[in-house]
Design an enzyme around this catalytic site. Structure first.
Site, PDB file in Angstrom:
ATOM      1  N   SER A  50     -11.941   7.329 -47.065  1.00  0.00           N
ATOM      2  CA  SER A  50     -12.271   8.950 -46.329  1.00  0.00           C
ATOM      3  C   SER A  50     -12.963   9.236 -46.827  1.00  0.00           C
ATOM      4  O   SER A  50     -14.104  10.703 -47.225  1.00  0.00           O
ATOM      5  CB  SER A  50     -11.198  10.098 -45.507  1.00  0.00           C
ATOM      6  OG  SER A  50     -10.569   9.674 -44.525  1.00  0.00           O
ATOM      7  N   SER A  86     -12.542  10.834 -43.363  1.00  0.00           N
ATOM      8  CA  SER A  86     -12.062  12.683 -43.417  1.00  0.00           C
ATOM      9  C   SER A  86     -13.347  13.222 -44.078  1.00  0.00           C
ATOM     10  O   SER A  86     -12.584  15.101 -43.899  1.00  0.00           O
ATOM     11  CB  SER A  86     -11.135  12.804 -42.567  1.00  0.00           C
ATOM     12  OG  SER A  86     -10.187  12.747 -44.222  1.00  0.00           O
ATOM     13  N   LYS A 133     -12.543  19.772 -50.088  1.00  0.00           N
ATOM     14  CA  LYS A 133     -11.915  19.347 -49.209  1.00  0.00           C
ATOM     15  C   LYS A 133     -10.979  20.482 -48.843  1.00  0.00           C
ATOM     16  O   LYS A 133      -9.922  20.865 -49.509  1.00  0.00           O
ATOM     17  CB  LYS A 133     -11.936  18.088 -48.302  1.00  0.00           C
ATOM     18  CG  LYS A 133     -11.278  17.843 -47.223  1.00  0.00           C
ATOM     19  CD  LYS A 133     -10.945  15.825 -47.520  1.00  0.00           C
ATOM     20  CE  LYS A 133     -10.637  15.143 -46.413  1.00  0.00           C
ATOM     21  NZ  LYS A 133     -10.551  13.567 -46.367  1.00  0.00           N
TER      22      LYS A 133
END
Length: 468
Positions: A177, A153, A77
């Protein structure tokens, strides 16, 4: 076609049926085809990934085996710093110099275990908010239906695993997330106990709630990643020193004596669709077939834990972004800046009260778990499956439809595993929650559930190629 797993591919590597070079070449070819459609990557590391694959193959030929992650491609990420490239946090406001420090402790541990990083994956800006079509970044789309969101996210990590662009990856979880995109994309995602894994080298959102967690096809894969990720590090004062646990070995233990509590708070039931609850009922039936006792359970102060997580993380995010918001307001996307700016409205007194309630709720919950002899809790991960980018109903997109934030407030371990599909063919996730540092128990239940179900092996139609 079934979803490839780290475990299966690692076994093929050791049997000499494939090579790391071939695995990485295959996933890169898959990304050539699917990344433009799905918006998985911010930055790709094709050259360094292939070089790392060649090194992994050379080591295996020389008898050097670093474990199940040796030669395995992972996505990272893009709020986590690595040697290979910049950390943009998917924001025009991010200072490129922030990521120049290179690998944090978690990336170093995975690299030492032989893992190969294929690139930085898309996120919501600064790991908060919603997709922003006004900014020059890829929009992560759901492999099961590209008109739907991946959830946030840890968006690109989730859709990259689901679509076969890498075998596992790192996400972060401050309010859900890791677990939300895992549920939306039909993969497995784990938020371990707060303090078990260091967060250094990651752009913070809410330091008291942040976690970096493994995401993969299966629970076994997540356990293999957690074996490498877990452990104290001096760079993160929130990490704790505890005896090490072999999570891969632990998932195989039996479930004898385990007692499951099904969360039945109105806030969960009322914010979940009838279809989601029907799929969840089937999952409970499957758990019952494993021979465990299943009882109803009401989480004390559930709403306070849920709402407190959102309020506190906004305040903590504002404290980190305050000066930069003043200087670069328009560089932030509208959803992000408005969300973070709300943190200015939360006073120090509010935060003290949130923390006080948080501690009381943790104590009451532990007492109730002890009193009712419940070892793990289960609920749907979300109240609805993946939502459309436009035209979604208010219930599906409301924060109440996320059943994940209370476990950031408590810091308890929480796992999302695929449990079926809704009437539109979209994945649904089941959340399994455990007591602090009973991460092995949570993973064990999830692993045994996946031994009697095949939901985690299903492949979306957008997955056009397979890993040999």
């Amino acid at each position: 076609m079934t979803q490839p797993s780290i475990r299966d591919v690692a076994d093929k590597l050791r049997r000499g049926e494939t090579t790391s070079r071939r695995i990485v070449e295959d996933v890169l070819k898959t990304s050539d085809k699917l990344d433009p459609i799905l918006g998985t990557y911010i930055t790709r590391f094709d050259i360094s990934a292939l070089e790392a694959a060649d090194k992994a193959d050379q080591e295996l030929r020389a008898g050097i085996d670093r474990g199940p992650l040796h030669g395995i491609p992972l996505g990272v990420k893009d709020i986590i710093s690595t040697n290979e490239g910049p950390t943009s946090a998917q924001s025009l406001a991010q200072d490129p110099a922030w990521g120049e420090s290179g690998d944090g402790p978690l990336i170093s541990r995975l690299r030492d275990a032989g893992a190969i990083f294929t690139g930085k994956t898309t996120t919501m800006e600064y790991a908060i908010g919603f997709p922003d079509f006004d900014k020059p970044f890829p929009i992560p789309r759901n492999p099961w239906n590209t008109d739907r969101w991946t959830g946030g996210s840890s968006s690109g990590t989730a859709n990259g695993i689901s679509s076969g662009q890498f075998l596992g990856g790192l996400g972060t979880d401050t309010g859900g997330s890791v677990r939300l995109p895992a549920a939306y994309c039909g993969i497995t995602g784990f938020k371990q106990t707060f303090g078990l894994v260091p967060k250094s080298g990651c752009v913070p959102l809410g330091l008291s709630y942040d976690h970096i967690g493994p995401m993969a096809t299966s629970v076994w894969d997540c356990a293999a990643m957690l074996n490498v990720m877990a452990g104290y590090h001096s760079s993160d004062r929130t990490t704790v020193q505890r005896p090490s646990v072999d999570f891969v070995e632990a998932v195989e233990h039996d479930l004898e004596g385990l007692r499951i509590g099904v969360i039945e708070n109105e806030s969960v039931l009322e914010a979940s669709s009838e279809q989601m609850l029907a799929v969840f009922d089937d999952a409970i039936t499957a758990l019952t077939s494993l021979g465990m006792e299943v009882v109803s359970f009401r989480v004390p102060l559930y709403d306070e834990l849920h709402d407190g997580a959102f309020l506190a993380l906004q305040a903590e995010a504002f404290s980190w972004h305050r000066e930069q918001l003043q200087q670069r307001w328009l560089d932030y996307g509208r959803p992000t800046r408005l969300t973070i700016a709300k943190g200015a409205l939360i006073s120090a007194g509010d935060l003290v009260q949130i923390e006080r309630v948080r501690e009381i709720a943790r104590g009451r919950l532990m007492e109730q778990l002890r009193k009712e002899r419940v070892d793990v809790l289960v609920s749907p991960t979300t109240g609805y499956a993946a939502t459309p980018f436009v035209g979604a109903n208010r219930e599906a997109t409301s924060l109440s439809a996320m059943h994940t934030p209370p476990w950031n407030s408590t810091g308890f371990p929480a796992l999302s595993v695929p449990m079926g599909f809704d009437q539109e063919g979209l994945p649904c996730g089941m959340q399994i929650v455990g007591k602090p540092f009973a991460d092995d128990v949570v993973l064990r239940l999830g692993h045994h559930y996946q031994q009697i179900t095949e939901w985690h092996t299903r492949t979306p139609s957008a997955h056009l190629t397979s890993i040999d």
